[in-house]
Design a protein around this motif. Structure first.
Motif, PDB file in Angstrom:
ATOM      1  N   VAL A 148       0.817  -1.212   0.000  1.00 56.92           N
ATOM      2  CA  VAL A 148       0.000   0.000   0.000  1.00 56.92           C
ATOM      3  C   VAL A 148       0.856   1.270   0.000  1.00 56.92           C
ATOM      4  CG1 VAL A 148      -1.694   1.340   1.327  1.00 56.92           C
ATOM      5  CG2 VAL A 148      -2.033  -1.107   0.963  1.00 56.92           C
ATOM      6  N   PRO A 149       1.929   1.363   0.795  1.00 60.94           N
ATOM      7  CA  PRO A 149       2.776   2.571   0.711  1.00 60.94           C
ATOM      8  C   PRO A 149       3.326   2.806  -0.689  1.00 60.94           C
ATOM      9  CG  PRO A 149       3.272   1.347   2.703  1.00 60.94           C
ATOM     10  CD  PRO A 149       2.370   0.480   1.900  1.00 60.94           C
ATOM     11  N   GLY A 150       3.758   1.727  -1.376  1.00 57.59           N
ATOM     12  CA  GLY A 150       4.236   1.888  -2.748  1.00 57.59           C
ATOM     13  C   GLY A 150       3.135   2.326  -3.683  1.00 57.59           C
ATOM     14  N   LEU A 151       1.924   1.837  -3.447  1.00 55.96           N
ATOM     15  CA  LEU A 151       0.776   2.230  -4.255  1.00 55.96           C
ATOM     16  C   LEU A 151       0.481   3.718  -4.110  1.00 55.96           C
ATOM     17  CD1 LEU A 151      -1.653   0.752  -5.911  1.00 55.96           C
ATOM     18  CD2 LEU A 151      -2.922   1.139  -3.798  1.00 55.96           C
ATOM     19  N   MET A 152       0.689   4.236  -2.887  1.00 53.90           N
ATOM     20  CA  MET A 152       0.357   5.630  -2.587  1.00 53.90           C
ATOM     21  C   MET A 152       1.562   6.564  -2.665  1.00 53.90           C
ATOM     22  SD  MET A 152      -2.871   5.279  -1.890  1.00 53.90           S
ATOM     23  CE  MET A 152      -3.319   6.765  -1.011  1.00 53.90           C
ATOM     24  N   GLY A 153       2.761   6.010  -2.869  1.00 58.24           N
ATOM     25  CA  GLY A 153       3.959   6.842  -2.908  1.00 58.24           C
ATOM     26  C   GLY A 153       4.392   7.327  -1.538  1.00 58.24           C
ATOM     27  N   ILE A 154       4.002   6.607  -0.473  1.00 57.18           N
ATOM     28  CA  ILE A 154       4.367   6.994   0.890  1.00 57.18           C
ATOM     29  C   ILE A 154       5.700   6.360   1.251  1.00 57.18           C
ATOM     30  CG2 ILE A 154       3.645   6.922   3.318  1.00 57.18           C
ATOM     31  CD1 ILE A 154       0.753   6.633   2.315  1.00 57.18           C
ATOM     32  N   THR A 155       6.604   7.132   1.784  1.00 57.95           N
ATOM     33  CA  THR A 155       7.926   6.638   2.158  1.00 57.95           C
ATOM     34  C   THR A 155       8.255   7.084   3.579  1.00 57.95           C
ATOM     35  OG1 THR A 155       8.967   8.613   1.220  1.00 57.95           O
ATOM     36  CG2 THR A 155       8.748   6.690  -0.234  1.00 57.95           C
ATOM     37  N   GLY A 156       9.448   6.652   4.026  1.00 56.67           N
ATOM     38  CA  GLY A 156       9.927   7.114   5.325  1.00 56.67           C
ATOM     39  C   GLY A 156       9.859   6.085   6.433  1.00 56.67           C
ATOM     40  N   PHE A 157       9.490   4.849   6.129  1.00 58.99           N
ATOM     41  CA  PHE A 157       9.467   3.801   7.157  1.00 58.99           C
ATOM     42  C   PHE A 157       9.690   2.449   6.485  1.00 58.99           C
ATOM     43  CE2 PHE A 157       5.146   4.523   5.737  1.00 58.99           C
ATOM     44  CZ  PHE A 157       4.651   3.247   5.506  1.00 58.99           C
ATOM     45  N   ASN A 158       9.961   1.437   7.323  1.00 53.83           N
ATOM     46  CA  ASN A 158      10.270   0.099   6.837  1.00 53.83           C
ATOM     47  C   ASN A 158       8.981  -0.644   6.497  1.00 53.83           C
ATOM     48  OD1 ASN A 158      11.351  -2.397   6.249  1.00 53.83           O
ATOM     49  ND2 ASN A 158      11.833  -2.921   8.375  1.00 53.83           N
ATOM     50  N   THR A 159       8.764  -0.909   5.217  1.00 55.55           N
ATOM     51  CA  THR A 159       7.529  -1.584   4.801  1.00 55.55           C
ATOM     52  C   THR A 159       7.595  -3.094   5.025  1.00 55.55           C
ATOM     53  OG1 THR A 159       8.368  -1.770   2.528  1.00 55.55           O
ATOM     54  CG2 THR A 159       7.017   0.160   3.074  1.00 55.55           C
ATOM     55  N   ARG A 160       8.712  -3.606   5.535  1.00 60.59           N
ATOM     56  CA  ARG A 160       8.823  -5.038   5.810  1.00 60.59           C
ATOM     57  C   ARG A 160       8.884  -5.322   7.308  1.00 60.59           C
ATOM     58  NH1 ARG A 160      10.501  -3.909   1.052  1.00 60.59           N
ATOM     59  NH2 ARG A 160      10.082  -5.322  -0.689  1.00 60.59           N
ATOM     60  N   ALA A 161       8.452  -4.373   8.087  1.00 67.30           N
ATOM     61  CA  ALA A 161       8.319  -4.582   9.520  1.00 67.30           C
ATOM     62  C   ALA A 161       7.061  -5.409   9.781  1.00 67.30           C
ATOM     63  CB  ALA A 161       8.257  -3.233  10.241  1.00 67.30           C
ATOM     64  N   ALA A 162       6.725  -5.611  11.057  1.00 66.16           N
ATOM     65  CA  ALA A 162       5.503  -6.335  11.397  1.00 66.16           C
ATOM     66  C   ALA A 162       4.307  -5.647  10.749  1.00 66.16           C
ATOM     67  CB  ALA A 162       5.329  -6.399  12.910  1.00 66.16           C
ATOM     68  N   THR A 163       3.327  -6.439  10.333  1.00 68.47           N
ATOM     69  CA  THR A 163       2.197  -5.916   9.559  1.00 68.47           C
ATOM     70  C   THR A 163       1.479  -4.785  10.276  1.00 68.47           C
ATOM     71  OG1 THR A 163       1.925  -8.132   8.630  1.00 68.47           O
ATOM     72  CG2 THR A 163       0.103  -6.594   8.347  1.00 68.47           C
ATOM     73  N   TYR A 164       1.247  -4.961  11.561  1.00 72.32           N
ATOM     74  CA  TYR A 164       0.501  -3.926  12.280  1.00 72.32           C
ATOM     75  C   TYR A 164       1.268  -2.603  12.300  1.00 72.32           C
ATOM     76  CZ  TYR A 164       3.462  -4.367  16.450  1.00 72.32           C
ATOM     77  OH  TYR A 164       4.520  -4.356  17.325  1.00 72.32           O
ATOM     78  N   GLU A 165       2.610  -2.670  12.372  1.00 70.83           N
ATOM     79  CA  GLU A 165       3.416  -1.453  12.343  1.00 70.83           C
ATOM     80  C   GLU A 165       3.319  -0.770  10.980  1.00 70.83           C
ATOM     81  OE1 GLU A 165       7.396  -2.328  13.424  1.00 70.83           O
ATOM     82  OE2 GLU A 165       6.910  -2.998  15.454  1.00 70.83           O
ATOM     83  N   VAL A 166       3.347  -1.577   9.914  1.00 70.52           N
ATOM     84  CA  VAL A 166       3.242  -1.014   8.563  1.00 70.52           C
ATOM     85  C   VAL A 166       1.889  -0.328   8.374  1.00 70.52           C
ATOM     86  CG1 VAL A 166       3.217  -1.566   6.098  1.00 70.52           C
ATOM     87  CG2 VAL A 166       4.838  -2.722   7.616  1.00 70.52           C
ATOM     88  N   ILE A 167       0.831  -0.947   8.862  1.00 69.09           N
ATOM     89  CA  ILE A 167      -0.507  -0.353   8.728  1.00 69.09           C
ATOM     90  C   ILE A 167      -0.587   0.972   9.481  1.00 69.09           C
ATOM     91  CG2 ILE A 167      -2.946  -0.666   9.292  1.00 69.09           C
ATOM     92  CD1 ILE A 167      -2.545  -3.669   8.810  1.00 69.09           C
ATOM     93  N   ILE A 168      -0.063   0.992  10.699  1.00 73.92           N
ATOM     94  CA  ILE A 168      -0.089   2.221  11.499  1.00 73.92           C
ATOM     95  C   ILE A 168       0.712   3.327  10.816  1.00 73.92           C
ATOM     96  CG2 ILE A 168       0.653   3.250  13.685  1.00 73.92           C
ATOM     97  CD1 ILE A 168       0.009   0.560  15.009  1.00 73.92           C
ATOM     98  N   ASN A 169       1.910   2.985  10.354  1.00 76.09           N
ATOM     99  CA  ASN A 169       2.757   3.992   9.698  1.00 76.09           C
ATOM    100  C   ASN A 169       2.153   4.467   8.376  1.00 76.09           C
ATOM    101  OD1 ASN A 169       4.764   4.054  11.700  1.00 76.09           O
ATOM    102  ND2 ASN A 169       5.784   2.254  10.830  1.00 76.09           N
ATOM    103  N   THR A 170       1.463   3.582   7.670  1.00 78.67           N
ATOM    104  CA  THR A 170       0.803   3.985   6.418  1.00 78.67           C
ATOM    105  C   THR A 170      -0.310   4.990   6.694  1.00 78.67           C
ATOM    106  OG1 THR A 170       1.296   1.831   5.419  1.00 78.67           O
ATOM    107  CG2 THR A 170      -0.441   3.152   4.390  1.00 78.67           C
TER     108      THR A 170
END
Length: 752
Positions: free
Chosen positions: A195-217
């Motif tokens: 989803v971050p790649g789909l939206m062009g969002i950067t600045g965090f690790n997209t391969r961290a735990a899923t819940y962390e990625v969702i929160i950061n997104t």
């Protein structure tokens, strides 16, 4: 001299001396394993190449279906493989390398016509995590492609070895809910990471735990970049085309196949439109540093750039060692699960060992082309099946499409937006999430397996795929052990079933007693005749569960059967420490005991028993000893439906089933030799004549025990083994009318 030595040898080993012919180990193994070694070797080598079983019958009709399926899969696998390489943090060409090798190699070893081998989402994510783990340990020492290729080579060799040794049955230890659980968790993980790649969002690790990625997104949504203008429309278009074509197929059945191929081409079509849009927008907007307003693939090298023997660094292999088990498990499970699924749907049976060989060879040979690990893809296999594939040869044509793309289309790949590839990934991977109906079926069939599924999803989402896989496997093995150690078993009664069309035609059916709730409440289940117990054991009788059967039968006997000794007449000082005596007064206890029936026979239904071991036979002997100590009289043990000659042999060794006067063993599984101090059996202390309860009594046969029907099939030397449960109960009830010798057990043996 020889006969004397033989007699002494038999005495040393405790040979029973009966004439019951057990199955011979040497004869059995010679007849099953070494009948024709040369033929065995020839058949084994021929089985490695299933292609020779169908290639000689190849025809034009098959070719048409294979061409259509090959072109269809080829159009899908090109954009998908580049997208999955992006998940694996590898350049896009490595996805094409893996696709080519998988498509070409698989047809030679395949036992499934539908499976398509190549890069897959879950394996790609695992590769990215392996690369990250190795890079964290030794930063910058090895490049990502080298790490990925080494993983493919080692895992390929491991899987190939498992297949060649015919050890594919180990995959069966992991049930479908466990596989579905980590696949669902992995799909959620991958979608969240894209989803971050789909939206062009950067600045965090997209391969961290899923819940962390969702929160950061969610936190990064205000910083959505221009890439979303390509990613979101692309994702919407993919779903819109699929939904529209599905509805049109239902509305216009005659054009169903046309709409199917339009739906199939949606990936290539959407990527093509997004690429043209990216080229039109970005071609004149290159910055001075060489960057573009949105992320695009940029240069994709043409052809195979790194063909050659793989470079194996021992230090890299050592660094990869902790990560190899999970990669191997994913290769095994995902492919076998997909192959079995499509074999079940399309009416053919796969050979798991041969499928493992196909995966092993694919990844081993793929390392020469610098490919990363490949396995069966669910989405492409489904596409291949729906396209009307006829044989595994369709993969060759799909491989040709990949080669054309590698050598002729790489300049066009320059402008593919990465947000568009993220849309393709999300669209493909979302289908791996288990549907509500599927999850509910897990709950309906087995709530415990539903919990395994839920635990696998939960751990994968809140931890890693690796931990999710290990959790599902460990939970499945624990559940398997619990089921083996605590199997179901029932005390049985009988009901009479009458044919409504012919009331004279009736038969007795043995069912669990009403307390187990296995029959309708208004059906009356009659217990066996007084003094007869019937018990069915629904599992192999082995060391983890044998104590359970012992406890159930002994506890049932003590609760429902008359005790042979009036314990109230024995002085307190002469009682054993574990015998408190009657409660509530001696007279009341005596009256309650006299109201219970005397035990004459126990019938064990072995129809569900496929294996038995030494510890289980010892537990059965202990059961006999404890029951006879309680009843203070011999008790017959009848066995129904003993079909395995090995079970028959084991029971005879334990002194069961035979009708000759032989010494009944007290202990057959001694941990250490017990050479002194053992009390003899209570019968041996009697001054009264000894009676073998399992000796054939002519009066029993005359009374209708029907022993000769067993003698015709089972053998007259084992009259207590019966063909079915009905004949066993009939014989036990007939024998229960016979007067048996009873003796007061000596007080000194109460502690035995």
């Amino acid at each position: 001299m020889a006969s004397t030595a033989k007699r002494v040898g038999k005495k040393i080993i405790g040979h029973p001396g009966n004439d019951v012919p057990p199955i011979s180990s040497s004869t059995y193994f010679a007849s099953t394993l070494f009948t024709d070694p040369k033929r065995f070797v020839v058949d084994y080598i021929a089985s490695l190449f299933p292609i020779f079983g169908w290639i000689t019958r190849y025809n034009v009709g098959w070719l048409t279906g294979d061409v259509i399926a090959g072109l269809t899969v080829g159009m899908v696998i090109v954009p998908q493989s580049m997208s999955y390489a992006q998940i694996a943090t590898l350049p896009p060409q490595y996805g094409l390398y893996s696709s080519f090798v998988g498509l070409f190699i698989y047809c030679f070893f395949a036992t499934s016509k539908d499976v398509s081998i190549g890069p897959v989402a879950v394996m790609s994510l695992t590769v990215s995590q392996i690369i990250a783990a190795v890079d964290a340990t030794d930063p910058g020492r090895w490049e990502g492609p080298q790490i990925a290729t080494t993983v493919a080579l080692i895992c390929g060799f491991i899987v190939l070895g498992i297949g060649l040794l015919r050890l594919g049955w180990i995959v069966e230890f992991i049930p479908a809910p466990a596989v579905s659980g980590f696949m669902t968790g992995s799909a959620i993980n991958i979608v969240a990471g894209q989803v971050p790649g789909l939206m062009g969002i950067t600045g965090f690790n997209t391969r961290a735990a899923t819940y962390e990625v969702i929160i950061n997104t969610l936190k990064g949504l205000p910083h959505t970049a221009l890439d979303a203008a390509w990613g979101l429309p692309g994702l919407v278009a993919l779903y819109a085309i699929r939904m529209a074509c599905t509805q049109l197929q239902k509305r216009f059945p005659r054009w169903s196949r046309t709409f199917f191929f339009i739906m199939v081409a949606r990936n290539a079509f959407v990527i093509l439109i997004l690429t043209i849009a990216a080229w039109l927008y970005c071609r004149d907007r290159e910055s001075s540093s060489g960057k573009y307003p949105i992320k695009i693939l940029l240069t994709v090298p043409s052809g195979f750039q790194h063909v050659g023997p793989p470079v194996i660094d021992p230090a890299l292999v050592k660094a990869l060692a902790p990560q190899l088990p999970v990669a191997t498990i994913i290769l095994l499970l995902e492919h076998i699960a997909i192959a079995k699924s499509f074999g079940r749907v399309n009416g053919y049976k796969i050979n798991p060992n041969q499928e493992l060989i196909a995966i092993g060879v694919t990844n081993t040979v793929g390392s020469v082309f610098n490919a990363y690990p490949a396995t069966g893809s669910f989405s492409r296999s489904a596409l291949k099946s729906k396209s009307g594939v006829r044989t595994p040869a369709s993969g060759i044509l799909a491989g040709v499409v990949v080669i054309v793309a590698l050598y002729g289309l790489t300049p066009a790949f320059f402008w593919i937006p990465t947000a568009g590839l993220s849309a393709v990934i999300i669209h493909a991977v979302a289908d791996l999430v288990a549907s509500p109906a599927q999850v509910y079926s897990f709950w309906r069939i087995s709530p415990l397996e539903f919990l395994i599924w839920f635990a696998a999803v939960l751990v994968t989402v809140f931890s890693t795929i690796e931990n999710g896989i290990y959790t599902s496997i460990a939970a499945s093995l624990v559940l398997l052990l619990l089921r083996v150690a605590h199997p179901r078993g029932y005390f049985l009664g009988k009901i009479t079933v009458t044919d409504p069309r012919n009331t004279d035609n009736s038969r007795d059916v043995f069912v669990p007693l009403p307390s187990y709730g296995a029959t309708k409440s208004d059906i009356k289940v009659h217990p066996p005749a007084a003094g007869v117990i019937v018990y069915r054991f629904e599992e192999s009788f082995l060391y983890p569960n044998c104590s359970l059967l012992n406890s159930k039968i002994v506890d049932y006997v003590k609760e429902n059967i008359r005790r042979g000794i009036d314990i109230s007449t024995i002085k307190l000082r002469d009682r054993p420490w574990n015998e408190p005596g009657p409660r509530g007064g001696a007279d009341a206890a005596r009256a309650a005991n006299e109201a219970k029936p005397e035990l004459r026979a126990i019938v064990l239904d072995f129809s569900g028993v496929s294996q038995i071991d030494t510890t289980a036979v010892q537990a059965l002997i202990d059961t006999r000893n404890e029951v006879q100590r309680w009843t203070d009289s011999p008790v017959e043990f009848h066995f129904a439906t003993v079909l395995s000659p090995w079970i028959r042999r084991a029971l005879i060794a334990g002194g069961f089933g035979i009708g000759t006067e032989n010494e009944v063993p007290r202990e057959i599984a001694a941990i250490v030799p017990y050479r002194g101090g053992r009390r003899d059996d209570w019968q041996n202390n009697s001054s009264k004549p000894q009676v073998d309860i399992e000796a054939i009594d002519p009066s029993v046969a005359a009374a209708g025990a029907r022993l000769d029907e067993n003698a015709l099939v089972v053998g007259a030397e084992t009259p207590f083994f019966h063909l079915d449960l009905a004949s066993a109960v009939r014989a036990a009830e007939a024998n229960s009318d016979r007067s048996v010798w009873r003796q007061a057990t000596p007080q000194k043996d109460l502690e035995d």
